[in-house]
Design an enzyme around this catalytic site. Structure first.
Site, short mmCIF file in Angstrom:
data_model
loop_
_atom_site.label_atom_id
_atom_site.label_comp_id
_atom_site.label_asym_id
_atom_site.label_seq_id
_atom_site.Cartn_x
_atom_site.Cartn_y
_atom_site.Cartn_z
N ASP A 132 0.91 -6.26 -18.29
CA ASP A 132 0.41 -7.07 -17.18
C ASP A 132 -0.76 -7.93 -17.67
O ASP A 132 -1.45 -7.56 -18.62
CB ASP A 132 -0.13 -6.16 -16.06
CG ASP A 132 0.97 -5.48 -15.25
OD1 ASP A 132 2.14 -5.83 -15.41
OD2 ASP A 132 0.61 -4.58 -14.46
N MET A 133 -0.99 -9.05 -16.97
CA MET A 133 -2.15 -9.86 -17.32
C MET A 133 -3.27 -9.57 -16.32
O MET A 133 -3.05 -9.61 -15.11
CB MET A 133 -1.79 -11.35 -17.31
CG MET A 133 -2.86 -12.24 -17.90
SD MET A 133 -3.36 -11.79 -19.58
CE MET A 133 -1.96 -12.37 -20.55
N ARG A 182 6.99 -12.70 -17.94
CA ARG A 182 6.89 -12.72 -16.48
C ARG A 182 5.88 -13.81 -16.11
O ARG A 182 4.76 -13.82 -16.62
CB ARG A 182 6.39 -11.37 -15.96
CG ARG A 182 6.25 -11.35 -14.43
CD ARG A 182 5.39 -10.17 -13.94
NE ARG A 182 5.88 -8.91 -14.42
CZ ARG A 182 5.08 -7.85 -14.59
NH1 ARG A 182 3.79 -7.91 -14.33
NH2 ARG A 182 5.58 -6.71 -15.04
N GLY A 186 -1.04 -15.60 -10.26
CA GLY A 186 -2.35 -15.06 -10.69
C GLY A 186 -3.06 -14.42 -9.51
O GLY A 186 -3.09 -15.00 -8.43
N ALA A 187 -3.62 -13.24 -9.74
CA ALA A 187 -4.11 -12.42 -8.62
C ALA A 187 -5.61 -12.14 -8.63
O ALA A 187 -6.10 -11.47 -7.72
CB ALA A 187 -3.36 -11.09 -8.61
N THR A 224 7.45 -13.78 -7.79
CA THR A 224 6.83 -14.42 -6.63
C THR A 224 7.56 -14.02 -5.35
O THR A 224 8.72 -13.61 -5.40
CB THR A 224 6.88 -15.96 -6.78
OG1 THR A 224 6.17 -16.57 -5.70
CG2 THR A 224 8.32 -16.50 -6.77
N HIS A 225 6.85 -14.17 -4.21
CA HIS A 225 7.49 -14.00 -2.90
C HIS A 225 7.57 -15.34 -2.19
O HIS A 225 7.83 -15.41 -0.99
CB HIS A 225 6.68 -13.02 -2.04
CG HIS A 225 6.24 -11.81 -2.81
ND1 HIS A 225 5.02 -11.77 -3.46
CD2 HIS A 225 6.86 -10.65 -3.05
CE1 HIS A 225 4.92 -10.59 -4.07
NE2 HIS A 225 6.02 -9.90 -3.85
N ARG A 286 -6.03 -6.12 -3.96
CA ARG A 286 -5.50 -7.43 -4.36
C ARG A 286 -4.34 -7.85 -3.46
O ARG A 286 -4.18 -9.02 -3.13
CB ARG A 286 -5.08 -7.43 -5.83
CG ARG A 286 -6.27 -7.52 -6.78
CD ARG A 286 -5.86 -7.90 -8.19
NE ARG A 286 -5.07 -6.87 -8.80
CZ ARG A 286 -5.57 -5.76 -9.36
NH1 ARG A 286 -6.87 -5.57 -9.40
NH2 ARG A 286 -4.77 -4.87 -9.89
P1 FDA Z 1 1.88 -16.68 -2.36
O1 FDA Z 1 0.63 -15.86 -2.46
O2 FDA Z 1 1.76 -18.15 -2.18
O3 FDA Z 1 2.77 -16.07 -1.24
C1 FDA Z 1 3.99 -16.63 -0.79
C2 FDA Z 1 4.46 -15.88 0.42
O4 FDA Z 1 4.81 -14.56 0.04
C3 FDA Z 1 3.38 -15.69 1.49
O5 FDA Z 1 3.38 -16.77 2.39
C4 FDA Z 1 3.82 -14.40 2.14
O6 FDA Z 1 4.85 -14.66 3.05
C5 FDA Z 1 4.38 -13.62 0.99
N1 FDA Z 1 3.37 -12.71 0.37
C6 FDA Z 1 2.67 -12.93 -0.75
N2 FDA Z 1 1.87 -11.88 -1.04
C7 FDA Z 1 2.06 -11.00 -0.05
C8 FDA Z 1 1.53 -9.72 0.23
N3 FDA Z 1 0.62 -9.13 -0.56
N4 FDA Z 1 1.97 -9.08 1.36
C9 FDA Z 1 2.91 -9.65 2.16
N5 FDA Z 1 3.45 -10.86 1.93
C10 FDA Z 1 3.03 -11.52 0.85
N6 FDA Z 1 -0.75 -11.16 -11.00
C11 FDA Z 1 -1.54 -11.12 -12.12
O7 FDA Z 1 -2.60 -11.74 -12.13
N7 FDA Z 1 -1.13 -10.39 -13.20
C12 FDA Z 1 0.05 -9.72 -13.24
O8 FDA Z 1 0.37 -9.08 -14.25
C13 FDA Z 1 0.87 -9.76 -12.08
N8 FDA Z 1 2.07 -9.11 -12.03
C14 FDA Z 1 2.91 -9.29 -10.95
C15 FDA Z 1 4.19 -8.74 -10.95
C16 FDA Z 1 5.06 -9.02 -9.90
C17 FDA Z 1 6.43 -8.44 -9.93
C18 FDA Z 1 4.65 -9.87 -8.82
C19 FDA Z 1 5.58 -10.22 -7.70
C20 FDA Z 1 3.38 -10.36 -8.81
C21 FDA Z 1 2.49 -10.08 -9.84
N9 FDA Z 1 1.20 -10.58 -9.82
C22 FDA Z 1 0.43 -10.50 -10.97
C23 FDA Z 1 0.63 -11.13 -8.58
C24 FDA Z 1 0.76 -12.64 -8.47
O9 FDA Z 1 -0.12 -13.25 -9.37
C25 FDA Z 1 0.41 -13.11 -7.05
O10 FDA Z 1 -0.91 -12.75 -6.74
C26 FDA Z 1 1.31 -12.54 -5.97
O11 FDA Z 1 2.64 -12.47 -6.38
C27 FDA Z 1 1.24 -13.41 -4.70
O12 FDA Z 1 1.66 -14.70 -4.98
P2 FDA Z 1 3.12 -15.28 -4.58
O13 FDA Z 1 3.69 -15.89 -5.82
O14 FDA Z 1 3.94 -14.24 -3.97
O15 FDA Z 1 2.81 -16.49 -3.65
#
Ligand code: FDA
Length: 305
Positions: A132-133, A182, A186-187, A224-225, A286
């Site tokens: 993971d990052m 992957r 970014g979180a 992503t979601h 997060r």
């Molecule tokens: P965005 O945040 O724009 O969300 C799009 C839509 O998805 C929202 O409108 C909502 O409907 C839904 N959604 C998103 N998050 C939600 C939540 N928590 N609860 C409910 N609904 C939600 N980051 C990182 O820095 N290092 C890492 O190694 C990883 N690894 C990782 C693995 C996997 C499998 C995923 C899916 C994600 C990560 N992440 C991560 C987290 C990533 O960086 C990011 O913070 C989240 O995926 C949220 O961004 P989205 O791309 O989903 O888009």
């Protein structure tokens, strides 16, 4: 208001006393909404259920920012145990891990020793490992470790974050490693000096690196979601005849389950990222930062226990 909440949860996610207290007081505050169980055997049951529904899984033994050597070694043992359970139970699962849970903040030698043991077990039992990052101050070191270990082990992937200005350079630098990557938005809470502050810029950059990695013919996990990013990936697939075995979608356990199911029904490979373990606090904070509306689940958890 939403930005204030976001910053508040990101601040909490990094708080060591609260993280320790959360471990001590157990699974609380809606943790089970996003975390599969406290140990790998509990998680294994959930993996089996997901596999039966057509999902692939990556399990993550929760833990980060460890500053104690014994705990880092213990964390490595947990990872090895997870690899063995995946193999013994014939689960369709990979392993994800964080280098700070394995001693990266303590010493280079320690994290490398732990990683080599895990990767050897992964090789022996046929399990792929993804690093993971984490936050920006650890990006460079994480990539250095990835590149070094990638030369010794085939079963290793990592993550790139679209919100970082440097991400495209990193993608280019990894190309020759034929990496299993992957890609995520970014979180972590990062400064404007290193990361795009605006969502639109992050989304645009995300699309750019997805396209580049796919056209470079590297395996791409789009994690992503976000409906618009998923739709964009499907458009790329059609426009460039990208084979379905060159990419997959990944989503977090418990988030947008209907979307996950729909993609499986459409014939896409979908991998669910399933965390387990007692170090759930930072991870959950997060998730709240990404969507403060999730606080409703937390409040229910407080009253339900
Ligand atoms: P965005 O945040 O724009 O969300 C799009 C839509 O998805 C929202 O409108 C909502 O409907 C839904 N959604 C998103 N998050 C939600 C939540 N928590 N609860 C409910 N609904 C939600 N980051 C990182 O820095 N290092 C890492 O190694 C990883 N690894 C990782 C693995 C996997 C499998 C995923 C899916 C994600 C990560 N992440 C991560 C987290 C990533 O960086 C990011 O913070 C989240 O995926 C949220 O961004 P989205 O791309 O989903 O888009």
């Amino acid at each position: 208001m939403e930005q204030i909440m976001r910053n508040f949860f990101l601040f909490l996610s990094n708080n060591k006393p609260l993280t320790k207290a959360a471990k001590k007081y157990g699974f609380r505050f809606g943790a089970s909404r996003f975390v599969a169980g406290v140990d790998i055997n509990g998680a294994a049951e959930k993996i089996k259920e997901l596999n039966a529904k057509g999902f692939d899984v990556t399990v993550d033994h929760l833990g980060e920012f460890i500053d104690n050597e014994d705990e880092a070694r213990q964390s490595a043992q947990e990872c090895i145990q997870a690899i063995k359970v995946i193999a013994e139970k014939e689960l369709n699962a990979q392993l994800s891990l964080k280098l700070t849970s394995l001693g990266m903040d303590i010493s280079y030698e320690l994290v490398m020793e732990n990683m080599r043991k895990i990767l050897q077990a992964g090789t022996e039992y046929g399990v792929i490992i993804t690093i993971d990052m984490e936050d920006y101050q650890r990006t460079e070191q994480t990539l250095t470790i990835f590149k070094s270990l990638r030369q010794e082990f085939d079963n290793l992937g990592t993550v790139l974050q679209a919100y970082l200005y440097r991400v495209e350079e990193d993608l280019d630098a990894l190309d020759s490693y034929n990496p299993y990557l992957r890609l995520v938005k970014g979180a972590y809470k990062e400064s404007e000096k290193v990361a795009f502050p605006n969502k639109q810029d992050v989304d645009d950059n995300y699309k750019k690196i997805i396209k580049k990695n796919l056209l470079n013919e590297n395996y791409t996990a789009v994690a992503t979601h976000d409906d618009s990013i998923i739709a964009y990936t499907k458009e790329l697939e059609k426009a460039h005849d990208i084979p379905r075995d060159q990419f997959e979608f990944q989503m977090l356990y418990g988030i947008r389950i209907e979307l996950q199911e729909r993609l499986v029904d459409e014939g896409y490979k979908v991998r669910v990222y399933m965390p387990y373990g007692d170090d759930w606090f930072g991870y959950n904070m997060r998730r709240l930062a990404e969507r403060p509306a999730n606080v409703a689940f937390v409040l229910k958890g407080i009253f339900k226990k």
